[in-house]
Design a protein around this motif. Sequence first.
Motif, PDB file in Angstrom:
ATOM      1  N   ASN A 112      43.687  29.440 -53.908  1.00  0.00           N
ATOM      2  CA  ASN A 112      44.524  29.793 -52.766  1.00  0.00           C
ATOM      3  C   ASN A 112      43.727  29.571 -51.493  1.00  0.00           C
ATOM      4  N   GLN A 113      44.432  29.176 -50.447  1.00  0.00           N
ATOM      5  CA  GLN A 113      43.765  29.014 -49.167  1.00  0.00           C
ATOM      6  C   GLN A 113      44.473  29.856 -48.121  1.00  0.00           C
ATOM      7  N   LEU A 114      43.684  30.383 -47.214  1.00  0.00           N
ATOM      8  CA  LEU A 114      44.235  31.324 -46.236  1.00  0.00           C
ATOM      9  C   LEU A 114      44.584  30.617 -44.931  1.00  0.00           C
ATOM     10  N   HIS A 115      45.759  30.923 -44.440  1.00  0.00           N
ATOM     11  CA  HIS A 115      46.164  30.430 -43.136  1.00  0.00           C
ATOM     12  C   HIS A 115      46.624  31.643 -42.343  1.00  0.00           C
ATOM     13  N   ALA A 116      45.943  31.935 -41.257  1.00  0.00           N
ATOM     14  CA  ALA A 116      46.327  33.094 -40.450  1.00  0.00           C
ATOM     15  C   ALA A 116      46.389  32.660 -38.994  1.00  0.00           C
ATOM     16  N   ALA A 117      47.598  32.397 -38.530  1.00  0.00           N
ATOM     17  CA  ALA A 117      47.758  31.856 -37.184  1.00  0.00           C
ATOM     18  C   ALA A 117      48.334  32.902 -36.240  1.00  0.00           C
ATOM     19  N   VAL A 118      48.163  32.627 -34.963  1.00  0.00           N
ATOM     20  CA  VAL A 118      48.810  33.436 -33.941  1.00  0.00           C
ATOM     21  C   VAL A 118      49.538  32.497 -32.993  1.00  0.00           C
ATOM     22  N   VAL A 119      50.778  32.806 -32.717  1.00  0.00           N
ATOM     23  CA  VAL A 119      51.526  32.045 -31.723  1.00  0.00           C
ATOM     24  C   VAL A 119      52.034  33.018 -30.679  1.00  0.00           C
ATOM     25  N   GLU A 120      51.765  32.700 -29.424  1.00  0.00           N
ATOM     26  CA  GLU A 120      52.262  33.535 -28.325  1.00  0.00           C
ATOM     27  C   GLU A 120      53.112  32.683 -27.388  1.00  0.00           C
ATOM     28  N   ILE A 121      54.245  33.229 -27.025  1.00  0.00           N
ATOM     29  CA  ILE A 121      55.108  32.530 -26.068  1.00  0.00           C
ATOM     30  C   ILE A 121      55.401  33.465 -24.901  1.00  0.00           C
ATOM     31  N   ILE A 122      55.332  32.897 -23.704  1.00  0.00           N
ATOM     32  CA  ILE A 122      55.735  33.669 -22.531  1.00  0.00           C
ATOM     33  C   ILE A 122      56.814  32.891 -21.795  1.00  0.00           C
ATOM     34  N   ALA A 123      57.947  33.535 -21.592  1.00  0.00           N
ATOM     35  CA  ALA A 123      59.014  32.896 -20.824  1.00  0.00           C
ATOM     36  C   ALA A 123      59.236  33.699 -19.547  1.00  0.00           C
ATOM     37  N   GLU A 124      59.036  33.020 -18.416  1.00  0.00           N
ATOM     38  CA  GLU A 124      59.242  33.680 -17.135  1.00  0.00           C
ATOM     39  C   GLU A 124      60.724  33.606 -16.746  1.00  0.00           C
ATOM     40  N   LYS A 125      61.021  34.025 -15.560  1.00  0.00           N
ATOM     41  CA  LYS A 125      62.399  34.136 -15.099  1.00  0.00           C
ATOM     42  C   LYS A 125      63.229  32.865 -15.383  1.00  0.00           C
ATOM     43  N   ASN A 126      64.353  33.051 -16.065  1.00  0.00           N
ATOM     44  CA  ASN A 126      65.285  31.968 -16.394  1.00  0.00           C
ATOM     45  C   ASN A 126      64.688  30.803 -17.169  1.00  0.00           C
ATOM     46  N   ALA A 127      63.534  31.003 -17.745  1.00  0.00           N
ATOM     47  CA  ALA A 127      62.942  29.939 -18.561  1.00  0.00           C
ATOM     48  C   ALA A 127      63.512  30.009 -19.973  1.00  0.00           C
ATOM     49  N   GLU A 128      63.501  28.862 -20.645  1.00  0.00           N
ATOM     50  CA  GLU A 128      63.965  28.835 -22.024  1.00  0.00           C
ATOM     51  C   GLU A 128      62.977  28.108 -22.916  1.00  0.00           C
ATOM     52  N   VAL A 129      62.634  28.741 -24.027  1.00  0.00           N
ATOM     53  CA  VAL A 129      61.724  28.127 -24.989  1.00  0.00           C
ATOM     54  C   VAL A 129      62.394  28.115 -26.357  1.00  0.00           C
ATOM     55  N   LYS A 130      62.415  26.931 -26.932  1.00  0.00           N
ATOM     56  CA  LYS A 130      62.879  26.798 -28.320  1.00  0.00           C
ATOM     57  C   LYS A 130      61.670  26.498 -29.177  1.00  0.00           C
TER      58      LYS A 130
END
Lengths: 252, 491
Positions: B257-275
């Motif tokens: 087995n192999q370990l994958h431990a990721a972190v994803v951070e998203i910041i959306a400011e005023k009226n921004a859109e992230v998909k």
Amino acid sequence: MLVIKNLHAAIEGKKILRGISLEVKPGEIHAIMGPNGSGKSTLAAVLAGRDLAEVTEGSVTYFGRNLLEMAPEDRSREGIFLGFQYPIEIPGVSMVNFLKTAVNEHRKYKGLEPLSASDFLRIMREKKELVDIDSKLANRSVNEGFSGGEKKKNEIFQMAMLEPKLAILDETDSGLDIDALRVVANGVNKLKRPDNSAIVITHYQRLLDYIVPDVVHVLYDGRIVKSAGKELALELEEKGYDWIKKEVDNQN
Amino acid sequence: MLVYDKRKLMETDQDRIINDVTSGDYKYGFYTDIETEKIPRGLNEDTVRLISEKKEEPEWLLEFRLKSFRQWQNMKMPSWANLKIPEIDYQDIIYYAAPRQKPRVNSLDDIDPELKRTFDRLGIPLEEQKHLSGVAVDAVMDSVSVKTTFRETLAEMGIIFCSFSEAVREFPELVRRYMGSVVPYTDNFFAALNSAVFSDGSFCYVPKGIRCPMELSTYFRINSANTGQFERTLLVADEESYVSYLEGCTAPMRDENQLHAAVVEIIAEKNAEVKYSTVQNWYPGDKDGNGGIFNFVTKRGLCRGEGSKISWTQVETGSAITWKYPSCILRGDNSTGEFYSVAVTNNHQQADTGTKMIHIGRNTKSTIVSKGISAGYGQNSYRGLVKVLKNAKDARNFSQCDSLLLGDKCGAHTFPYLEVDNQSAIVEHEATTSKIGEDQIFYCNQRGISTEDAIGLIVNGYAREVINKLPMEFAVEAQKLLQISLEGSVG
Ligand SMILES: Nc1ncnc2c1ncn2[C@@H]1O[C@H](COP(=O)(O)OP(=O)(O)O)[C@@H](O)[C@H]1O
Ligand SMILES: [Mg+2]
């Protein structure tokens, strides 16, 4: 094209078909009538390869090949089409996608290239007109939320797309009003070609006003108890099935 | 394989989905024999210092790593998930492995041809002229980013898209400002571990008022044995901006087995859109449950500004174990969070996945659509929290959790949690469990469609609502994947 000999089949150990023999030649239309529960749908299912019913005796050959050994999808690709008495819903799968997959599987089997999206859509448009099916139906999920009549029309539409050699239509007329009935019957007639055959399972004579059979069979208690010309259908319509049941019971 | 040619796609997408599938084997299981620099196994403060040193990092980042490491040492692996996780020996993992190449790649010629071939084989061409529909890719192998395409094109619009390491070098203020602001290093065991040892990942900043004209994509590849992958992604969408981001991942087949431990951070400011879309296809292990990736990931988005929107879409077909809850913190008034998920567990795969929607601002909306598919001995759990805070007036949530079972040895479970502290909230939850019917399969058979293809069709129909949310390139890929990952699961 189809030769059924002494076919016996059971569902969960219960004998349903008890020795059916029937030959369908190219170009012929056979009607199968009979009271509820006599085994008509079971016969259709056995021919289409549903493993629910177990064949215990007899043989079925289709263009000289042992049909019973063929996988259901290969039977379809070899030109057997079953119009279901109760068409199945497949949520989320559009009719377009479903039919395109089916048509291209048929083509692959024949060694043909898959149809391009545009060719496919063109053919679909043509066939839709032929069976007078609502355009919007094709964009919806397979049979999902279709009315009874729409489902039946949709079966004929699929038949039109797949151009079978042998169409088995299981009570495609049940539950249709007279207009829908006419549409379905017209569809069948327009699709009829000289060397193609059909087995039309029906309760009612009225469908046979439109689709004229060469032979009418009466299936009762898992056996074909009477076969005659199209006038038999009229007789059954008038007198019901009781006289046939009596005839059969007297013989036993 | 990603497909970039949109025109070709229109013509033949469905045909290929159905026809192209040749075997149920994991197609990405090859290993690239390439010279790799690795540090010794094990984890202590020196390991953390060594990683930081190798990456020539500034002092503040080393401090961040060390704080995280100390935090992690005092934490325990979470045990609340509905997962059977074998003991993981954190001292038996290699925390840094990098294909040996020039440390900074300026042109394609600097990249090892073997590396280029690897990504070609994965369907990720690193040459920009090959990208017809314009997807910018950051290709990450083991611990480092190999190449980011279209950087210059994007830079002209002020969009920063580069590897995390480069961002640390070139845009330290941005990284410092945002890193850890959504997922603090104290957040959980795996986030703390990642914060201590993360190696690379992607960074993206879209400036005010800019709609990013192409899909941004990171492709993660684990290649080396015995290594863990710990990448970090940070995505910042400034006011009135838009970006669509894709993430794909594969790994060689291995018994361990192999370990994958990721972190994803998203910041959306005023009226921004992230998909943010993920097609997760880490090696799932073999039929008997040997090997496969342990996928323990913390993904979270902060709708910081008013009217902002973050949308997670994930198709999870890989990994032996998945532990993952992409979440949205709806802080801005009128902000929106979405979570669309398809998770497949076949053979002995396990998944405990879902989302958290935290309503803080007024008039915030969230939608959750989760479609679990279990086959073989697979165990699939949906775990979701909808939390409405006291001041979140007029919050709305709609959750739908469906489970589809193939066979009778697999399992589906749902754990919906609801915490509502404002009476004006409207929260709806729907759940269904279904099986693929024999009659559906027979109906397809009767039209000439084989059972395997029928299952592919039915499953894709079931998952369509989620697949439709993916960008076109990924949608086709995802449909194929769904079908492949379920092959051999019936009959
Ligand atoms: N799935 C099934 N399980 C058990 N019995 C069945 C099933 N389908 C049909 N039967 C039985 O088989 C017999 C014939 O049914 P069927 O072929 O549907 O008749 P028909 O189509 O002529 O009305 C009936 O007694 C029915 O109860
Ligand atoms: Mg019947």
